[in-house]
Design a protein around this motif. Structure first.
Motif, mmCIF file in Angstrom:
data_model
loop_
_atom_site.group_PDB
_atom_site.id
_atom_site.type_symbol
_atom_site.label_atom_id
_atom_site.label_comp_id
_atom_site.label_asym_id
_atom_site.label_seq_id
_atom_site.Cartn_x
_atom_site.Cartn_y
_atom_site.Cartn_z
ATOM 1 N N GLU A 104 19.457 -5.353 33.328
ATOM 2 C CA GLU A 104 19.761 -4.238 32.429
ATOM 3 C C GLU A 104 18.716 -4.142 31.325
ATOM 4 O O GLU A 104 18.292 -3.050 30.947
ATOM 5 C CB GLU A 104 21.156 -4.395 31.839
ATOM 6 N N LEU A 105 18.319 -5.284 30.793
ATOM 7 C CA LEU A 105 17.297 -5.289 29.749
ATOM 8 C C LEU A 105 15.946 -4.836 30.309
ATOM 9 O O LEU A 105 15.203 -4.114 29.645
ATOM 10 C CB LEU A 105 17.178 -6.689 29.128
ATOM 11 N N HIS A 106 15.669 -5.244 31.526
ATOM 12 C CA HIS A 106 14.421 -4.827 32.160
ATOM 13 C C HIS A 106 14.412 -3.317 32.364
ATOM 14 O O HIS A 106 13.383 -2.661 32.169
ATOM 15 C CB HIS A 106 14.235 -5.554 33.498
ATOM 16 N N LEU A 107 15.543 -2.746 32.743
ATOM 17 C CA LEU A 107 15.647 -1.298 32.902
ATOM 18 C C LEU A 107 15.369 -0.594 31.574
ATOM 19 O O LEU A 107 14.629 0.393 31.524
ATOM 20 C CB LEU A 107 17.029 -0.912 33.427
ATOM 21 N N ALA A 108 15.930 -1.100 30.493
ATOM 22 C CA ALA A 108 15.695 -0.507 29.173
ATOM 23 C C ALA A 108 14.213 -0.576 28.810
ATOM 24 O O ALA A 108 13.639 0.395 28.308
ATOM 25 C CB ALA A 108 16.540 -1.210 28.115
ATOM 26 N N LEU A 109 13.587 -1.715 29.076
ATOM 27 C CA LEU A 109 12.163 -1.863 28.788
ATOM 28 C C LEU A 109 11.335 -0.879 29.608
ATOM 29 O O LEU A 109 10.403 -0.254 29.102
ATOM 30 C CB LEU A 109 11.712 -3.305 29.065
ATOM 31 N N ARG A 110 11.687 -0.702 30.871
ATOM 32 C CA ARG A 110 10.975 0.244 31.732
ATOM 33 C C ARG A 110 11.127 1.673 31.205
ATOM 34 O O ARG A 110 10.174 2.453 31.226
ATOM 35 C CB ARG A 110 11.498 0.130 33.162
ATOM 36 N N GLN A 111 12.313 2.016 30.710
ATOM 37 C CA GLN A 111 12.518 3.355 30.157
ATOM 38 C C GLN A 111 11.668 3.573 28.907
ATOM 39 O O GLN A 111 11.083 4.647 28.729
ATOM 40 C CB GLN A 111 14.001 3.569 29.854
ATOM 41 N N TYR A 112 11.566 2.566 28.050
ATOM 42 C CA TYR A 112 10.679 2.668 26.885
ATOM 43 C C TYR A 112 9.235 2.879 27.345
ATOM 44 O O TYR A 112 8.512 3.709 26.800
ATOM 45 C CB TYR A 112 10.755 1.409 26.012
ATOM 46 N N ARG A 113 8.813 2.093 28.333
ATOM 47 C CA ARG A 113 7.443 2.205 28.832
ATOM 48 C C ARG A 113 7.171 3.615 29.341
ATOM 49 O O ARG A 113 6.126 4.203 29.046
ATOM 50 C CB ARG A 113 7.217 1.195 29.962
ATOM 51 N N GLU A 114 8.102 4.198 30.093
ATOM 52 C CA GLU A 114 7.903 5.531 30.652
ATOM 53 C C GLU A 114 7.766 6.587 29.557
ATOM 54 O O GLU A 114 6.891 7.449 29.626
ATOM 55 C CB GLU A 114 9.044 5.877 31.604
ATOM 56 N N VAL A 115 8.602 6.493 28.540
ATOM 57 C CA VAL A 115 8.524 7.464 27.451
ATOM 58 C C VAL A 115 7.204 7.316 26.701
ATOM 59 O O VAL A 115 6.521 8.308 26.409
ATOM 60 C CB VAL A 115 9.722 7.305 26.483
ATOM 61 N N ILE A 116 6.818 6.096 26.413
ATOM 62 C CA ILE A 116 5.566 5.863 25.678
ATOM 63 C C ILE A 116 4.371 6.335 26.488
ATOM 64 O O ILE A 116 3.449 6.965 25.953
ATOM 65 C CB ILE A 116 5.451 4.380 25.275
ATOM 66 N N GLN A 117 4.374 6.068 27.779
ATOM 67 C CA GLN A 117 3.256 6.509 28.612
ATOM 68 C C GLN A 117 3.162 8.032 28.647
ATOM 69 O O GLN A 117 2.072 8.599 28.626
ATOM 70 C CB GLN A 117 3.383 5.934 30.022
ATOM 71 N N ARG A 118 4.307 8.700 28.689
ATOM 72 C CA ARG A 118 4.292 10.164 28.634
ATOM 73 C C ARG A 118 3.693 10.651 27.326
ATOM 74 O O ARG A 118 2.913 11.606 27.300
ATOM 75 C CB ARG A 118 5.708 10.718 28.793
ATOM 76 N N LEU A 119 4.043 10.005 26.231
ATOM 77 C CA LEU A 119 3.499 10.389 24.928
ATOM 78 C C LEU A 119 1.984 10.176 24.874
ATOM 79 O O LEU A 119 1.255 10.996 24.318
ATOM 80 C CB LEU A 119 4.168 9.611 23.808
ATOM 81 N N LEU A 120 1.531 9.101 25.453
ATOM 82 C CA LEU A 120 0.095 8.820 25.427
ATOM 83 C C LEU A 120 -0.711 9.798 26.280
ATOM 84 O O LEU A 120 -1.908 9.969 26.069
ATOM 85 C CB LEU A 120 -0.163 7.371 25.875
ATOM 86 N N ARG A 121 -0.051 10.442 27.230
ATOM 87 C CA ARG A 121 -0.725 11.438 28.068
ATOM 88 C C ARG A 121 -0.769 12.804 27.418
ATOM 89 O O ARG A 121 -1.415 13.717 27.938
ATOM 90 C CB ARG A 121 -0.053 11.531 29.431
ATOM 91 N N LEU A 122 -0.089 12.999 26.322
ATOM 92 C CA LEU A 122 -0.084 14.316 25.661
ATOM 93 C C LEU A 122 -1.456 14.675 25.140
ATOM 94 O O LEU A 122 -2.227 13.911 24.734
ATOM 95 C CB LEU A 122 0.910 14.340 24.497
#
Length: 114
Positions: free
Chosen positions: A96-114
């Motif tokens: 569950e914690l790994h899933l949360a970390l992956r979700q943070y990573r996905e959001v941050i990566q999307r922001l960095l692609r802006l």
């Protein structure tokens, strides 16, 4: 690099490979808000030759609207992500914690692609 007919048919604002990998992440802006902001910017661009100062003010308004919408979306995503792990039992499963970390990573990566 070879010409990719499928990619050539995709809208310019669609992420690379989005047509071949299935659905990607949801857009940051709801379509109605995205259309509204695009319309504001389009009006500013089209009126520039006749009223340059007014068109810049309209472009600034579109920018302000876009940043306000982005901040609201990000605040909601942060709240949702935090709810997923913050007040849980200390023995929360590693998966569950790994899933949360992956979700943070996905959001941050999307922001960095802006």
């Amino acid at each position: 690099m070879m010409y990719d007919q499928n990619r050539a048919r995709q809208p310019a604002d669609q992420p690379r490979g989005a047509g071949s990998r299935g659905p990607g992440p949801a857009p940051l802006f709801p379509s109605a808000e995205r259309d509204k902001i695009a319309q504001l910017l389009g009006r500013a661009l089209n009126t520039f030759p006749d009223t340059p100062l007014q068109s810049l003010e309209e472009a600034e308004g579109a920018f302000d609207e876009a940043t306000a919408q982005l901040m609201a979306v990000l605040a909601e995503q942060r709240r949702t992500l935090r709810e997923g792990w913050q007040d849980h039992d200390p023995e929360t499963q590693s998966a569950e914690l790994h899933l949360a970390l992956r979700q943070y990573r996905e959001v941050i990566q999307r922001l960095l692609r802006l």
